[in-house]
Scaffold this active site. Structure first.
Site, short mmCIF file in Angstrom:
data_model
loop_
_atom_site.label_atom_id
_atom_site.label_comp_id
_atom_site.label_asym_id
_atom_site.label_seq_id
_atom_site.Cartn_x
_atom_site.Cartn_y
_atom_site.Cartn_z
CD GLU A 1 -2.87 -1.02 -0.01
OE1 GLU A 1 -2.92 0.02 -0.69
OE2 GLU A 1 -3.46 -2.06 -0.31
C1 LIG Z 1 2.95 -9.83 0.81
C2 LIG Z 1 2.65 -8.79 -0.21
C3 LIG Z 1 1.33 -8.49 -0.52
C4 LIG Z 1 1.04 -7.56 -1.51
N1 LIG Z 1 -0.27 -7.34 -1.88
C5 LIG Z 1 -0.52 -6.62 -3.00
C6 LIG Z 1 -1.82 -6.58 -3.57
O1 LIG Z 1 -2.77 -7.15 -3.03
N2 LIG Z 1 -2.01 -5.89 -4.72
C7 LIG Z 1 -1.00 -5.25 -5.35
O2 LIG Z 1 -1.23 -4.66 -6.40
N3 LIG Z 1 0.25 -5.25 -4.84
C8 LIG Z 1 0.52 -5.93 -3.69
N4 LIG Z 1 1.78 -5.98 -3.18
C9 LIG Z 1 2.83 -5.21 -3.82
C10 LIG Z 1 3.28 -4.01 -2.99
O3 LIG Z 1 2.29 -3.03 -2.96
C11 LIG Z 1 4.63 -3.54 -3.58
O4 LIG Z 1 5.59 -4.50 -3.23
C12 LIG Z 1 5.02 -2.18 -3.06
O5 LIG Z 1 4.15 -1.18 -3.54
C13 LIG Z 1 6.44 -1.81 -3.44
O6 LIG Z 1 6.71 -2.07 -4.79
P1 LIG Z 1 8.00 -2.93 -5.18
O7 LIG Z 1 8.00 -4.13 -4.33
O8 LIG Z 1 8.03 -3.10 -6.63
O9 LIG Z 1 9.22 -2.02 -4.72
P2 LIG Z 1 9.84 -0.82 -5.56
O10 LIG Z 1 8.77 0.10 -6.01
O11 LIG Z 1 10.76 -1.37 -6.57
O12 LIG Z 1 10.68 -0.07 -4.44
C14 LIG Z 1 11.97 -0.51 -4.02
C15 LIG Z 1 12.50 0.49 -2.99
O13 LIG Z 1 12.64 1.78 -3.62
C16 LIG Z 1 11.97 2.75 -2.85
N5 LIG Z 1 11.45 3.78 -3.74
C17 LIG Z 1 10.78 3.63 -4.91
N6 LIG Z 1 10.46 4.82 -5.42
C18 LIG Z 1 10.91 5.76 -4.55
C19 LIG Z 1 10.90 7.19 -4.48
N7 LIG Z 1 10.33 7.91 -5.45
N8 LIG Z 1 11.48 7.80 -3.42
C20 LIG Z 1 12.05 7.08 -2.42
N9 LIG Z 1 12.10 5.75 -2.44
C21 LIG Z 1 11.54 5.10 -3.48
C22 LIG Z 1 10.87 2.00 -2.14
O14 LIG Z 1 10.43 2.70 -0.97
C23 LIG Z 1 11.57 0.70 -1.80
O15 LIG Z 1 12.33 0.89 -0.63
C24 LIG Z 1 2.09 -6.87 -2.15
C25 LIG Z 1 3.42 -7.15 -1.82
C26 LIG Z 1 3.70 -8.12 -0.90
C27 LIG Z 1 5.15 -8.46 -0.62
#
Ligand SMILES: Cc1cc2nc3c(=O)[nH]c(=O)nc-3n(C[C@H](O)[C@H](O)[C@H](O)COP(=O)(O)OP(=O)(O)OC[C@H]3O[C@@H](n4cnc5c(N)ncnc54)[C@H](O)[C@@H]3O)c2cc1C
Length: 588
Positions: free
Chosen positions: A432
């Site tokens: 989220e």
């Molecule tokens: C158990 C679990 C349940 C989930 N459930 C859902 C679901 O139901 N539906 C759904 O759609 N998704 C779901 N997700 C996905 C989740 O919302 C994403 O993992 C999350 O939004 C982060 O995206 P990412 O993992 O690709 O990380 P990335 O976006 O690749 O981020 C990697 C790092 O970079 C940082 N970062 C990225 N951009 C910036 C910025 N502009 N400034 C500073 N820092 C930044 C982030 O904070 C993080 O530390 C789930 C994930 C998990 C693990």
């Protein structure tokens, strides 16, 4: 076990929910007695049916075989109990089968379910987000077909944003939507990490999917929302399949799925290219819910660690034996064990008060008749949402870590159960919108872009709380007054720096989020302390109220000073992060 006593104190004594609902014209039957009856019934169900499945669900996890996901033993029966109790439709509109209770009731239920079993809570939790989006943006036909079944709990929902290359940056989503001759859509793509994406709790799953239509603008402006049911309108199996379930650190009882959409039949929600706006309806509700998850897990950690601290005998008190008849004193006599316990409780109860306070804004937004009052509530809620999500999950994780620390090595061992809370809570800081995204949302969008509207409203609330404390709890009034004088000026200072260099926002935002979170909880503690004082003055001789005042003083004396560190850090600017040698970021 959830703390019904503290929930009641916050809901009734601090926030006067009965009066608040009456001011919104809610039926007089939603009074204190009714709220208590709902709390009691929900507690009976969650504590009796869901809590016993928490540790076993964690051990067993979900399994995928031949495209079928099986949830841990007992989850199916528990979900049937959830439906039978009528919990699924508690807050939905009556015309689609809901019971139309105010959103605050939904929060109460969510707290009790999540405290009992967070992995289970996410099945109905995702459905609630899905329902919310359909209520706000779905067509009448979509409401009749999908919403009515979601409200009975017969079907569950998901929210499908994330793709392998599109996480925080949802605008990078590539899932394609192509029009069909009959006016429906064909959805093709892969979504990952989808909570409750496939399971055996319901016959049908209503996926809300973000996808891109041909020629759509790049980024978030070209995203549309579609309903893609697992079982289609004609009863046939739609071509959305679970390709895998993730093996993960925690919430093992919840199936986190890779979903493959292969020309699946989809139905556009609202208008093309407005999907991001619609998804925010769902995400804002969900973000408040995730903040609450931080509180719920911390509550479990506190219960376990406070009990353990009374029983575990190690070393003597620094001021001489407190249990001379025993081989050592209970670890509760040691100042730092007490600090860890008080930190947990200060966060839990302050966080709980914040969740219910923010939710009153949701009540006003959804049920208020007065446009001015609704606008103020909306601005305040926009401002508080990233704080609830970002700060409460960070502190929730710190709290459950402290719980493990109190257990010492025994906390690291699975048998005591507290390590599960650490594993389960870790995800709350990520999904989220990560803490970093919440920080940016708060500082850039909710403070700078609005010229501090929500902040100004909240400062007004602080002034009121400070005035109420002034006579009897002057030290609390003084800390609030210092923050009141400092916070808006600090926000403007950061804003001015950002005009010259946008990296200043990103460099300051997480410190700003923490600073704001501490400030908001200082206000919640002041309000709770004043209320507890009144109850004591009424002659209610209750150690619970005295403890509230002790905790408020503790929070203001020992936690509020952390704000100075965050302030100093954010004022150092961005150069110490951005103007450094690249070698800083290599591991060799
Ligand atoms: C158990 C679990 C349940 C989930 N459930 C859902 C679901 O139901 N539906 C759904 O759609 N998704 C779901 N997700 C996905 C989740 O919302 C994403 O993992 C999350 O939004 C982060 O995206 P990412 O993992 O690709 O990380 P990335 O976006 O690749 O981020 C990697 C790092 O970079 C940082 N970062 C990225 N951009 C910036 C910025 N502009 N400034 C500073 N820092 C930044 C982030 O904070 C993080 O530390 C789930 C994930 C998990 C693990």
């Amino acid at each position: 076990m959830a703390s019904l006593k503290d929930m009641r104190f916050i809901i009734h004594d601090v926030l006067d929910t009965e009066g608040h609902l009456a001011s919104l014209g809610v039926d007089a039957s939603c009074d204190r007695a009714f709220i208590d009856a709902v709390l009691d019934e929900a507690f009976k169900f969650t504590d009796g049916e869901l809590k016993p499945l928490n540790a076993s669900g964690d051990r067993e996890g979900c399994t995928l075989k031949d495209g079928v996901v099986t949830t841990p033993a007992g989850f199916r029966e528990a979900y049937r109990g959830y439906i039978a109790g009528g919990w699924a439709g508690l807050v939905g509109p009556t015309e689609y089968g809901g019971q139309a209770l105010p959103p605050t009731f939904g929060l109460m239920l969510e707290e009790l379910i999540c405290t009992a079993n967070m992995a289970f809570a996410m099945y109905p939790g995702l459905s609630r987000g899905c329902m919310h989006a359909l209520i706000a943006h779905g067509s009448e036909a979509q409401k009749q077909h999908f919403l009515t079944r979601l409200l009975t709990g017969e079907w569950t929902g998901t929210m499908c944003l994330t793709e392998p290359h599109a996480g925080s940056d949802v605008g990078l989503a590539r899932t394609k939507a192509e029009p069909r001759a009959d006016g429906t859509w064909s959805i093709t793509g892969t979504k990952i990490f989808i909570s409750a994406g496939e399971h055996d709790l319901s016959d049908n799953i209503v996926h809300l999917v973000l996808a891109r239509t041909e020629g759509a603008p790049a980024g978030t402006r070209g995203i549309s929302m579609f309903v893609v049911p697992k079982i289609d309108l004609d009863g046939s199996r739609n071509s959305v399949v679970c390709g895998a379930i993730e093996e993960k650190m925690g919430i093992h009882g919840n199936a986190t799925c890779v979903l493959n959409f292969d020309a699946a039949h989809g139905y556009l929600v609202g208008e093309e290219n407005a999907g991001m706006k619609y998804m925010f309806t769902m995400m804002n509700t969900a973000r408040l819910g995730v903040g609450l998850q931080g509180v719920c897990l911390a509550q479990r950690g506190f219960e376990a660690s406070s009990g353990y601290a009374r029983e575990r005998l190690q070393m003597r008190s620094l001021t001489g034996p407190k249990a001379p008849d025993k081989p050592a004193d209970p670890i509760l006599v040691h100042p730092d064990v007490r600090r860890m316990l008080m930190a947990q409780r200060a966060f839990i109860e302050g966080g709980r008060a914040l969740c219910y306070y923010a939710n009153q804004c949701v009540d006003i937004l959804e049920m208020g008749a007065d446009a001015e009052r609704r606008q103020r509530a909306g601005e305040l809620l926009d401002f508080l949402t990233p704080i609830v999500k970002g700060f409460l999950t960070e502190w929730g994780f710190t709290s459950v870590n402290e719980a493990v620390q109190i257990f010492g090595g025994h906390g690291f061992i699975r048998e005591t159960g507290v390590e599960q809370y650490v594993r389960d809570s870790r995800i709350t800081l990520i999904y989220e919108g990560t803490t970093q995204i919440q920080g940016l949302d708060l500082l850039a969008r909710k403070v700078m872009m609005t010229q501090g509207k929500g902040l100004t409203h909240f400062i007004g609330e602080m002034q009121q709380a400070a005035a109420e404390c002034r006579a009897e709890l002057p030290e609390l009034a003084t800390t609030l007054e210092v923050i009141i004088a400092e916070w808006p000026a600090l926000s403007m200072q950061i804003g001015a720096k950002a005009m010259a260099n946008p990296d200043e926002v990103g460099a300051a935002s997480v410190d700003y989020l923490f600073y704001s979170g501490y400030a908001v909880l200082a206000t919640m503690w002041a309000r709770m302390a004043v209320t507890a004082r009144r109850r004591l003055a009424e002659g209610v001789d209750d150690a619970y109220f005295a403890a509230k005042i002790d905790l408020a003083r503790y929070y203001h004396a020992r936690i509020v000073p952390k704000m100075a560190g965050h302030k100093a850090a954010m004022l150092t600017g961005s150069d110490n992060l951005m103007q450094v040698n690249d070698a800083v970021f290599t591991a060799d």
